[in-house]
Design a protein around this motif. Structure first.
Motif, PDB file in Angstrom:
ATOM      1  N   VAL A 118       0.856  -1.195   0.000  1.00  0.00           N
ATOM      2  CA  VAL A 118       0.000   0.000   0.000  1.00  0.00           C
ATOM      3  C   VAL A 118       0.888   1.240   0.000  1.00  0.00           C
ATOM      4  O   VAL A 118       1.883   1.315   0.718  1.00  0.00           O
ATOM      5  CB  VAL A 118      -0.933   0.003   1.233  1.00  0.00           C
ATOM      6  CG1 VAL A 118      -1.700   1.310   1.339  1.00  0.00           C
ATOM      7  CG2 VAL A 118      -1.890  -1.172   1.172  1.00  0.00           C
ATOM      8  N   LYS A 119       0.517   2.221  -0.819  1.00  0.00           N
ATOM      9  CA  LYS A 119       1.256   3.483  -0.900  1.00  0.00           C
ATOM     10  C   LYS A 119       0.421   4.583  -0.268  1.00  0.00           C
ATOM     11  O   LYS A 119      -0.724   4.815  -0.658  1.00  0.00           O
ATOM     12  CB  LYS A 119       1.567   3.818  -2.359  1.00  0.00           C
ATOM     13  CG  LYS A 119       2.499   2.816  -3.000  1.00  0.00           C
ATOM     14  CD  LYS A 119       2.728   3.112  -4.457  1.00  0.00           C
ATOM     15  CE  LYS A 119       3.615   2.025  -5.058  1.00  0.00           C
ATOM     16  NZ  LYS A 119       3.796   2.208  -6.486  1.00  0.00           N
ATOM     17  N   LEU A 120       1.016   5.234   0.716  1.00  0.00           N
ATOM     18  CA  LEU A 120       0.331   6.308   1.436  1.00  0.00           C
ATOM     19  C   LEU A 120       0.930   7.652   1.067  1.00  0.00           C
ATOM     20  O   LEU A 120       2.137   7.768   0.862  1.00  0.00           O
ATOM     21  CB  LEU A 120       0.476   6.103   2.949  1.00  0.00           C
ATOM     22  CG  LEU A 120      -0.015   4.789   3.535  1.00  0.00           C
ATOM     23  CD1 LEU A 120       0.302   4.734   5.021  1.00  0.00           C
ATOM     24  CD2 LEU A 120      -1.497   4.617   3.292  1.00  0.00           C
ATOM     25  N   ILE A 121       0.085   8.650   1.023  1.00  0.00           N
ATOM     26  CA  ILE A 121       0.576  10.018   0.863  1.00  0.00           C
ATOM     27  C   ILE A 121       1.195  10.400   2.200  1.00  0.00           C
ATOM     28  O   ILE A 121       0.531  10.374   3.239  1.00  0.00           O
ATOM     29  CB  ILE A 121      -0.568  10.977   0.471  1.00  0.00           C
ATOM     30  CG1 ILE A 121      -1.140  10.550  -0.882  1.00  0.00           C
ATOM     31  CG2 ILE A 121      -0.076  12.417   0.446  1.00  0.00           C
ATOM     32  CD1 ILE A 121      -2.393  11.282  -1.282  1.00  0.00           C
ATOM     33  N   ASN A 122       2.470  10.730   2.167  1.00  0.00           N
ATOM     34  CA  ASN A 122       3.210  10.974   3.411  1.00  0.00           C
ATOM     35  C   ASN A 122       2.980  12.395   3.916  1.00  0.00           C
ATOM     36  O   ASN A 122       3.890  13.197   4.037  1.00  0.00           O
ATOM     37  CB  ASN A 122       4.697  10.699   3.215  1.00  0.00           C
ATOM     38  CG  ASN A 122       5.410  10.555   4.542  1.00  0.00           C
ATOM     39  OD1 ASN A 122       4.797  10.641   5.594  1.00  0.00           O
ATOM     40  ND2 ASN A 122       6.704  10.334   4.483  1.00  0.00           N
ATOM     41  N   GLU A 123       1.738  12.656   4.200  1.00  0.00           N
ATOM     42  CA  GLU A 123       1.323  13.950   4.737  1.00  0.00           C
ATOM     43  C   GLU A 123       0.185  13.688   5.718  1.00  0.00           C
ATOM     44  O   GLU A 123      -0.907  13.296   5.308  1.00  0.00           O
ATOM     45  CB  GLU A 123       0.863  14.852   3.584  1.00  0.00           C
ATOM     46  CG  GLU A 123       0.854  16.322   3.892  1.00  0.00           C
ATOM     47  CD  GLU A 123       2.215  16.874   4.275  1.00  0.00           C
ATOM     48  OE1 GLU A 123       2.293  17.486   5.357  1.00  0.00           O
ATOM     49  OE2 GLU A 123       3.186  16.698   3.525  1.00  0.00           O
ATOM     50  N   PRO A 124       0.435  13.856   7.020  1.00  0.00           N
ATOM     51  CA  PRO A 124      -0.644  13.599   7.984  1.00  0.00           C
ATOM     52  C   PRO A 124      -1.797  14.575   7.794  1.00  0.00           C
ATOM     53  O   PRO A 124      -1.592  15.726   7.415  1.00  0.00           O
ATOM     54  CB  PRO A 124       0.037  13.808   9.338  1.00  0.00           C
ATOM     55  CG  PRO A 124       1.234  14.638   9.058  1.00  0.00           C
ATOM     56  CD  PRO A 124       1.636  14.373   7.636  1.00  0.00           C
ATOM     57  N   LYS A 125      -2.997  14.067   8.024  1.00  0.00           N
ATOM     58  CA  LYS A 125      -4.169  14.938   7.882  1.00  0.00           C
ATOM     59  C   LYS A 125      -5.217  14.523   8.902  1.00  0.00           C
ATOM     60  O   LYS A 125      -5.198  13.403   9.409  1.00  0.00           O
ATOM     61  CB  LYS A 125      -4.717  14.882   6.464  1.00  0.00           C
ATOM     62  CG  LYS A 125      -5.178  13.510   6.011  1.00  0.00           C
ATOM     63  CD  LYS A 125      -5.597  13.500   4.569  1.00  0.00           C
ATOM     64  CE  LYS A 125      -7.052  13.864   4.457  1.00  0.00           C
ATOM     65  NZ  LYS A 125      -7.619  13.754   3.139  1.00  0.00           N
ATOM     66  N   GLU A 126      -6.142  15.427   9.182  1.00  0.00           N
ATOM     67  CA  GLU A 126      -7.243  15.101  10.079  1.00  0.00           C
ATOM     68  C   GLU A 126      -8.060  13.999   9.444  1.00  0.00           C
ATOM     69  O   GLU A 126      -8.339  14.032   8.248  1.00  0.00           O
ATOM     70  CB  GLU A 126      -8.092  16.337  10.345  1.00  0.00           C
ATOM     71  CG  GLU A 126      -7.379  17.366  11.184  1.00  0.00           C
ATOM     72  CD  GLU A 126      -8.240  18.582  11.485  1.00  0.00           C
ATOM     73  OE1 GLU A 126      -9.285  18.768  10.838  1.00  0.00           O
ATOM     74  OE2 GLU A 126      -7.850  19.360  12.363  1.00  0.00           O
TER      75      GLU A 126
END
Length: 118
Positions: free
Chosen positions: A43-51
């Motif tokens: 799985v590839k995640l966008i490496n930017e935390p978000k609410e």
């Protein structure tokens, strides 16, 4: 709110309707690109935390599936997963088990004794 780094452990939850069990998936960050964190399970995640507001307050969106979030693993998440997995195992066991009359009578007696204790 920090970006992910190699070795971070994350989890995701899925539920197929309100009556389904919550199913937990766990994985670990094994690779980083400029904008993505790649998990051991691919799985590839966008490496930017978000609410998030889904399972936890903060999440990391799956690349090209912005509504699916993974969250950092906590002791509480592990415990919830263990409890949910036990429910799933019990449900599946009862679904697949064919009881003999002797077993049914024993279960019946156990429930009657349990009811008297309450």
């Amino acid at each position: 709110m920090e970006k992910l780094k190699i070795g971070d452990k994350l989890y995701n939850t899925k539920q197929d309707g309100f009556t389904d069990f919550v199913r937990y998936s766990f994985s670990e960050v094994v690779e980083l690109t400029k904008t993505l964190a790649v998990l051991k399970n691919g799985v590839k995640l966008i490496n930017e935390p978000k609410e998030s507001y889904i399972t936890e307050d903060i999440g990391y969106s799956v690349n090209r599936k912005k509504g699916v979030h993974w969250h950092l693993v906590s002791l509480e998440a592990i415990r919830k997963a263990q409890m949910e997995n036990e429910k799933i195992a019990a449900h599946d066991w009862f679904e697949n088990k064919e009881f003999s009359l002797k077993e049914k009578v024993w279960i019946y007696r156990q429930f009657k004794a349990f009811d008297k204790k309450e």
